[in-house]
Design a protein around this motif. Structure first.
Motif, PDB file in Angstrom:
ATOM      1  N   HIS A  67       0.837  -1.211   0.000  1.00 48.53           N
ATOM      2  CA  HIS A  67       0.000   0.000   0.000  1.00 48.53           C
ATOM      3  C   HIS A  67       0.868   1.256   0.000  1.00 48.53           C
ATOM      4  CE1 HIS A  67      -3.540   2.449   0.786  1.00 48.53           C
ATOM      5  NE2 HIS A  67      -2.866   3.047   1.748  1.00 48.53           N
ATOM      6  N   ARG A  68       1.922   1.271   0.805  1.00 46.13           N
ATOM      7  CA  ARG A  68       2.809   2.435   0.856  1.00 46.13           C
ATOM      8  C   ARG A  68       3.596   2.580  -0.441  1.00 46.13           C
ATOM      9  NH1 ARG A  68       5.325   2.907   7.003  1.00 46.13           N
ATOM     10  NH2 ARG A  68       3.393   2.421   8.127  1.00 46.13           N
ATOM     11  N   MET A  69       4.016   1.463  -1.017  1.00 47.74           N
ATOM     12  CA  MET A  69       4.742   1.534  -2.289  1.00 47.74           C
ATOM     13  C   MET A  69       3.865   2.130  -3.381  1.00 47.74           C
ATOM     14  SD  MET A  69       6.836  -2.074  -2.435  1.00 47.74           S
ATOM     15  CE  MET A  69       8.373  -2.313  -1.529  1.00 47.74           C
ATOM     16  N   ARG A  70       2.604   1.737  -3.406  1.00 50.34           N
ATOM     17  CA  ARG A  70       1.712   2.228  -4.463  1.00 50.34           C
ATOM     18  C   ARG A  70       1.424   3.722  -4.326  1.00 50.34           C
ATOM     19  NH1 ARG A  70       2.830  -1.260  -8.222  1.00 50.34           N
ATOM     20  NH2 ARG A  70       1.620  -3.178  -8.203  1.00 50.34           N
ATOM     21  N   SER A  71       1.715   4.297  -3.173  1.00 51.01           N
ATOM     22  CA  SER A  71       1.526   5.740  -2.997  1.00 51.01           C
ATOM     23  C   SER A  71       2.725   6.531  -3.508  1.00 51.01           C
ATOM     24  CB  SER A  71       1.287   6.074  -1.515  1.00 51.01           C
ATOM     25  OG  SER A  71       2.470   5.871  -0.756  1.00 51.01           O
ATOM     26  N   ILE A  72       3.788   5.832  -3.898  1.00 53.92           N
ATOM     27  CA  ILE A  72       5.002   6.463  -4.430  1.00 53.92           C
ATOM     28  C   ILE A  72       4.949   6.400  -5.953  1.00 53.92           C
ATOM     29  CG2 ILE A  72       7.530   6.364  -4.497  1.00 53.92           C
ATOM     30  CD1 ILE A  72       7.339   4.900  -1.744  1.00 53.92           C
ATOM     31  N   GLU A  73       4.982   7.539  -6.597  1.00 53.94           N
ATOM     32  CA  GLU A  73       4.742   7.599  -8.041  1.00 53.94           C
ATOM     33  C   GLU A  73       5.670   6.680  -8.822  1.00 53.94           C
ATOM     34  OE1 GLU A  73       4.378  10.925 -11.637  1.00 53.94           O
ATOM     35  OE2 GLU A  73       4.805  11.541  -9.578  1.00 53.94           O
ATOM     36  N   SER A  74       6.942   6.643  -8.472  1.00 60.86           N
ATOM     37  CA  SER A  74       7.912   5.858  -9.243  1.00 60.86           C
ATOM     38  C   SER A  74       7.705   4.353  -9.089  1.00 60.86           C
ATOM     39  CB  SER A  74       9.340   6.214  -8.823  1.00 60.86           C
ATOM     40  OG  SER A  74       9.565   5.895  -7.458  1.00 60.86           O
ATOM     41  N   LEU A  75       6.874   3.939  -8.126  1.00 63.34           N
ATOM     42  CA  LEU A  75       6.650   2.510  -7.890  1.00 63.34           C
ATOM     43  C   LEU A  75       5.243   2.057  -8.278  1.00 63.34           C
ATOM     44  CD1 LEU A  75       8.377   2.141  -4.389  1.00 63.34           C
ATOM     45  CD2 LEU A  75       9.375   1.750  -6.656  1.00 63.34           C
ATOM     46  N   GLN A  76       4.456   2.939  -8.822  1.00 64.78           N
ATOM     47  CA  GLN A  76       3.058   2.598  -9.071  1.00 64.78           C
ATOM     48  C   GLN A  76       2.886   1.563 -10.178  1.00 64.78           C
ATOM     49  OE1 GLN A  76       1.045   6.339  -9.663  1.00 64.78           O
ATOM     50  NE2 GLN A  76       0.988   6.799  -7.476  1.00 64.78           N
ATOM     51  N   GLN A  77       3.843   1.491 -11.101  1.00 59.47           N
ATOM     52  CA  GLN A  77       3.686   0.571 -12.217  1.00 59.47           C
ATOM     53  C   GLN A  77       4.532  -0.688 -12.111  1.00 59.47           C
ATOM     54  OE1 GLN A  77       1.202   1.107 -14.117  1.00 59.47           O
ATOM     55  NE2 GLN A  77       0.859   3.114 -13.198  1.00 59.47           N
ATOM     56  N   CYS A  78       5.316  -0.819 -11.050  1.00 54.63           N
ATOM     57  CA  CYS A  78       6.085  -2.057 -10.901  1.00 54.63           C
ATOM     58  C   CYS A  78       5.132  -3.192 -10.526  1.00 54.63           C
ATOM     59  CB  CYS A  78       7.202  -1.900  -9.879  1.00 54.63           C
ATOM     60  SG  CYS A  78       6.649  -1.781  -8.174  1.00 54.63           S
ATOM     61  N   ILE A  79       5.511  -4.403 -10.872  1.00 62.12           N
ATOM     62  CA  ILE A  79       4.684  -5.570 -10.591  1.00 62.12           C
ATOM     63  C   ILE A  79       4.948  -6.032  -9.165  1.00 62.12           C
ATOM     64  CG2 ILE A  79       4.204  -7.955 -11.266  1.00 62.12           C
ATOM     65  CD1 ILE A  79       5.381  -7.180 -14.050  1.00 62.12           C
ATOM     66  N   VAL A  80       3.880  -6.329  -8.425  1.00 67.67           N
ATOM     67  CA  VAL A  80       4.019  -6.852  -7.069  1.00 67.67           C
ATOM     68  C   VAL A  80       3.373  -8.238  -7.011  1.00 67.67           C
ATOM     69  CG1 VAL A  80       3.433  -6.578  -4.637  1.00 67.67           C
ATOM     70  CG2 VAL A  80       4.034  -4.565  -6.010  1.00 67.67           C
ATOM     71  N   VAL A  81       4.181  -9.226  -6.650  1.00 63.14           N
ATOM     72  CA  VAL A  81       3.706 -10.600  -6.494  1.00 63.14           C
ATOM     73  C   VAL A  81       3.827 -10.979  -5.026  1.00 63.14           C
ATOM     74  CG1 VAL A  81       4.017 -13.002  -7.176  1.00 63.14           C
ATOM     75  CG2 VAL A  81       4.491 -11.176  -8.822  1.00 63.14           C
ATOM     76  N   PHE A  82       2.714 -11.351  -4.417  1.00 64.31           N
ATOM     77  CA  PHE A  82       2.722 -11.720  -3.007  1.00 64.31           C
ATOM     78  C   PHE A  82       3.034 -13.205  -2.828  1.00 64.31           C
ATOM     79  CE2 PHE A  82       0.161  -7.853  -2.522  1.00 64.31           C
ATOM     80  CZ  PHE A  82       0.768  -7.307  -1.403  1.00 64.31           C
ATOM     81  N   LEU A  83       3.741 -13.507  -1.739  1.00 65.12           N
ATOM     82  CA  LEU A  83       3.929 -14.883  -1.288  1.00 65.12           C
ATOM     83  C   LEU A  83       2.960 -15.131  -0.151  1.00 65.12           C
ATOM     84  CD1 LEU A  83       7.832 -15.157  -1.136  1.00 65.12           C
ATOM     85  CD2 LEU A  83       6.324 -15.883  -2.988  1.00 65.12           C
ATOM     86  N   THR A  84       2.124 -16.179  -0.270  1.00 58.18           N
ATOM     87  CA  THR A  84       1.143 -16.474   0.770  1.00 58.18           C
ATOM     88  C   THR A  84       1.112 -17.969   1.047  1.00 58.18           C
ATOM     89  OG1 THR A  84      -0.758 -16.883  -0.694  1.00 58.18           O
ATOM     90  CG2 THR A  84      -0.312 -14.601  -0.098  1.00 58.18           C
ATOM     91  N   ALA A  85       0.743 -18.320   2.267  1.00 60.88           N
ATOM     92  CA  ALA A  85       0.450 -19.711   2.584  1.00 60.88           C
ATOM     93  C   ALA A  85      -0.922 -20.055   2.027  1.00 60.88           C
ATOM     94  CB  ALA A  85       0.486 -19.925   4.095  1.00 60.88           C
ATOM     95  N   ARG A  86      -1.139 -21.310   1.714  1.00 55.14           N
ATOM     96  CA  ARG A  86      -2.406 -21.702   1.092  1.00 55.14           C
ATOM     97  C   ARG A  86      -3.606 -21.432   1.994  1.00 55.14           C
ATOM     98  NH1 ARG A  86      -2.236 -24.224  -3.637  1.00 55.14           N
ATOM     99  NH2 ARG A  86      -0.235 -24.997  -4.387  1.00 55.14           N
ATOM    100  N   SER A  87      -3.388 -21.368   3.301  1.00 56.23           N
ATOM    101  CA  SER A  87      -4.487 -21.143   4.240  1.00 56.23           C
ATOM    102  C   SER A  87      -4.812 -19.663   4.401  1.00 56.23           C
ATOM    103  CB  SER A  87      -4.126 -21.728   5.608  1.00 56.23           C
ATOM    104  OG  SER A  87      -2.952 -21.106   6.122  1.00 56.23           O
ATOM    105  N   GLU A  88      -4.059 -18.782   3.722  1.00 58.27           N
ATOM    106  CA  GLU A  88      -4.199 -17.336   3.940  1.00 58.27           C
ATOM    107  C   GLU A  88      -5.028 -16.666   2.844  1.00 58.27           C
ATOM    108  OE1 GLU A  88       0.194 -16.902   6.056  1.00 58.27           O
ATOM    109  OE2 GLU A  88      -0.207 -15.951   4.136  1.00 58.27           O
ATOM    110  N   GLU A  89      -6.215 -17.193   2.580  1.00 56.93           N
ATOM    111  CA  GLU A  89      -7.051 -16.610   1.532  1.00 56.93           C
ATOM    112  C   GLU A  89      -7.350 -15.147   1.815  1.00 56.93           C
ATOM    113  OE1 GLU A  89     -11.579 -17.101  -0.187  1.00 56.93           O
ATOM    114  OE2 GLU A  89     -10.455 -18.889   0.382  1.00 56.93           O
ATOM    115  N   TYR A  90      -7.579 -14.829   3.077  1.00 54.82           N
ATOM    116  CA  TYR A  90      -7.895 -13.450   3.446  1.00 54.82           C
ATOM    117  C   TYR A  90      -6.741 -12.521   3.082  1.00 54.82           C
ATOM    118  CZ  TYR A  90      -4.704 -13.887   7.394  1.00 54.82           C
ATOM    119  OH  TYR A  90      -3.591 -14.060   8.160  1.00 54.82           O
TER     120      TYR A  90
END
Length: 227
Positions: A67-90
């Motif tokens: 969320h903080r990265m997306r508020s920075i103009e130079s980072l708004q278009q970079c790709i963000v891929v999250f790592l999650t455990a399978r139980s962390e749907e939320y």
């Protein structure tokens, strides 16, 4: 040699080392961080093409970091891929709502990780949907592909890249129903498998910003933009 810059962010040094090892073998330019605050500062300096971001980190977690990265103009278009455990749907949903583009489940498969990264970077580098048009104006919505800006009713909308891409695709042919398969193929690529919740979350966020129900769901098929 790949010139793509990737930032790996995880508080587990073994995971960082594992991902770094597998990506370095394929000539990616790697930077690493073990917490959200350091990740933001490193990202501001290096301007990565893609960030691999763990959701569950102590202190500043991955969702707030994104969320903080997306508020920075130079980072708004970079790709963000999250790592999650399978139980962390939320956390997957929260990550997408914060501006993430995709997620990968732990334990991490090196083959899947590489395929996902290659596809996401390829889609980013391609000219959006091979269209020669740079600006679309549909029913009071003005979308500029060169500047990644959207104006709606004289208001500038701040859209993460995947939301922008979905809106551009739907606006490219107003009234046309795009199937889920078409949307996945054009935006995520053929070799990336994403769950239904991924596109649903992005469309939901678009609807929050475009309040007059322009984006319609066609049950069991897909979505269309009405003018």
């Amino acid at each position: 040699m790949s010139e793509a810059k990737i930032l790996i962010v995880d508080d587990d040094p073994d995971i960082v080392e594992f991902i770094q090892y597998n990506l370095t073998k394929h000539d990616y330019n790697i930077a690493t961080a073990t917490n959200g605050l350091d990740a933001i500062e490193i990202a501001k300096k290096t301007k990565p093409d893609l960030i691999i971001l763990d959701v569950m980190m102590p202190g500043l977690d991955g969702v707030e970091t994104c969320h903080r990265m997306r508020s920075i103009e130079s980072l708004q278009q970079c790709i963000v891929v999250f790592l999650t455990a399978r139980s962390e749907e939320y956390s997957e949903i929260a990550g997408l709502e914060a501006g993430g583009d995709d997620y990968i489940h732990k334990p991490i498969s090196p083959r899947l990780l590489l395929a996902r990264i290659k596809s996401l970077l390829r889609r980013q580098s391609e000219n959006s949907f091979s269209s020669k048009v740079d600006v679309l104006e549909v029913g009071g919505i003005k979308i500029n592909k060169n500047t990644f800006t959207v104006e709606y009713k004289e208001t500038d909308l701040d859209l993460p890249k995947k939301e922008f891409d979905i809106l551009w695709l739907l606006a490219s042919k107003p009234g046309k129903v795009f199937t889920r398969k078409e949307i996945y193929r054009k935006i995520w690529g053929d070799d990336v498998i994403v769950g239904n919740r991924t596109i649903d979350v992005h469309v939901s966020k678009l609807r929050e910003k475009i309040l007059d129900n322009r984006i319609r769901t066609i049950k069991g098929i897909g979505y269309k933009l009405e003018i």
